[in-house]
Write a protein that holds these residues in place. Structure first.
Motif, PDB file in Angstrom:
ATOM      1  N   UNK A 191       0.979  -1.138  -0.057  1.00 33.67           N
ATOM      2  CA  UNK A 191       0.007   0.165   0.068  1.00 33.67           C
ATOM      3  C   UNK A 191       0.846   1.258   0.030  1.00 33.67           C
ATOM      4  N   UNK A 192       0.994   1.893  -1.226  1.00 35.46           N
ATOM      5  CA  UNK A 192       2.168   2.902  -1.462  1.00 35.46           C
ATOM      6  C   UNK A 192       1.591   4.385  -0.691  1.00 35.46           C
ATOM      7  N   UNK A 193       0.036   4.462  -0.777  1.00 37.33           N
ATOM      8  CA  UNK A 193      -0.457   5.622  -0.299  1.00 37.33           C
ATOM      9  C   UNK A 193      -0.364   5.682   1.246  1.00 37.33           C
ATOM     10  N   UNK A 194      -1.095   4.718   1.698  1.00 36.20           N
ATOM     11  CA  UNK A 194      -1.001   4.814   3.362  1.00 36.20           C
ATOM     12  C   UNK A 194       0.174   4.553   4.006  1.00 36.20           C
ATOM     13  N   UNK A 215       9.898   6.406  -3.680  1.00 34.57           N
ATOM     14  CA  UNK A 215      10.952   5.720  -3.082  1.00 34.57           C
ATOM     15  C   UNK A 215      10.478   4.571  -2.457  1.00 34.57           C
ATOM     16  N   UNK A 216       9.570   4.552  -1.630  1.00 33.58           N
ATOM     17  CA  UNK A 216       9.207   3.533  -0.792  1.00 33.58           C
ATOM     18  C   UNK A 216       8.446   2.439  -2.022  1.00 33.58           C
ATOM     19  N   UNK A 217       7.794   2.956  -3.148  1.00 30.29           N
ATOM     20  CA  UNK A 217       7.170   1.843  -3.988  1.00 30.29           C
ATOM     21  C   UNK A 217       8.392   1.515  -4.557  1.00 30.29           C
ATOM     22  N   UNK A 218       9.496   2.014  -5.107  1.00 31.69           N
ATOM     23  CA  UNK A 218      10.514   1.120  -5.924  1.00 31.69           C
ATOM     24  C   UNK A 218      10.979   0.052  -4.871  1.00 31.69           C
TER      25      UNK A 218
END
Length: 276
Positions: A191-194, A215-218
């Motif tokens: 969950x990229x958003x939260x 950054x977190x998504x990658x």
């Protein structure tokens, strides 16, 4: 986790769960769903449209919750038919399961409710796929018990979702070690958003740091997980829920392109073992 015959989480194609945070109107949902579906197809994602029919855990009682359960479910149903895509939405109470399961393909268990046995069992008994968010207070390895509760109903269609854990006040941190740990028990969605949300960080509302989302998504994609959860809006500044951490809709195409590249790299090296 089988969402439909053509959308399966845990195989060789990442699944994207994406849409606005909440059902605001049919027009906004359709606009978002239409554009995200096209970008998802372009960049090689299976797509599930997401929007909450009720935001039951808002910081303040004065914040927007819903346009109404019946109206929201009607909007979701219309969007699903118009775009020919599966749907996911949150459930908060066991009594909601029957009506919601008649409309959507995936029942999402909010992070705060991931230990609620009756809710997990009701979701499992619906026969729908069940997507459980890891509680901000739960160790990754303890999420196996939530999975077991759902599977005890005979429903094997279950996945886990990472959204960060509480670190001090108004702050969440993602421990990337938790993703492969949870993936031992079920497919995993990030969950990229939260993960960039700041709960209650703006007084009576939550803040967010969307600048850290790429950054977190990658990083999560590079661990070799199975899918991604991204909330988006044409104008996050006027979104009725979670605006500070939503990805602007016009950025979603580039975002998915970047995400897919990181996911491919992660899958290439997901079996690399330094111990053997």
């Amino acid at each position: 986790m089988r969402v439909t015959d053509s959308v399966i989480l845990g195989e060789d194609k990442p699944v994207l769960f994406s849409g606005p945070c909440a059902v605001e109107s049919y027009d906004i949902c359709l606009e978002i769903g239409t554009k995200v579906k096209a970008w998802a197809e372009q960049h090689g994602f299976s797509y599930v449209f997401k929007a909450s029919f009720d935001k039951a855990n808002r910081t303040s009682s004065g914040s927007f919750r819903s346009i109404g359960m019946d109206k929201s479910l009607e909007v979701l149903q219309r969007v699903g038919k118009a775009l020919n895509v599966p749907l996911v939405t949150d459930i908060h109470e066991s009594y909601q399961v029957k009506d919601v399961a008649e409309v959507v393909d995936v029942l999402q268990i909010p992070a705060f409710l991931c230990r609620q046995t009756d809710l997990l069992l009701a979701a499992g008994e619906s026969g729908k796929a069940v997507k459980i968010k890891r509680g901000q207070f739960m160790a990754p390895e303890d999420m196996q018990y939530a999975v077991t509760k759902v599977r005890s109903t005979g429903n094997e269609n279950v996945c886990l979702t990472e959204r960060g854990f509480s670190l001090g006040y108004h702050n969440l941190v993602v421990d990337m070690r938790g993703l492969p740990i949870m993936r031992q028990f079920a497919p995993v969605v990030f969950d990229i958003t939260h993960s960039v949300q700041q709960p209650g960080g703006q007084g009576g509302t939550s803040g967010g740091q969307r600048e850290f989302a790429p950054i977190l998504a990658r990083a999560a994609a590079a661990t070799g997980i199975d899918g991604f959860f991204i909330e988006t809006h044409p104008d996050p500044s006027v979104a009725l829920s979670d605006g500070p951490n939503l990805i602007p809709l016009h950025k979603m195409g580039q975002f998915l392109e970047m995400l897919k590249e990181a996911w491919i790299l992660g899958r290439k090296y997901q079996d690399f073992d330094v111990n053997n």
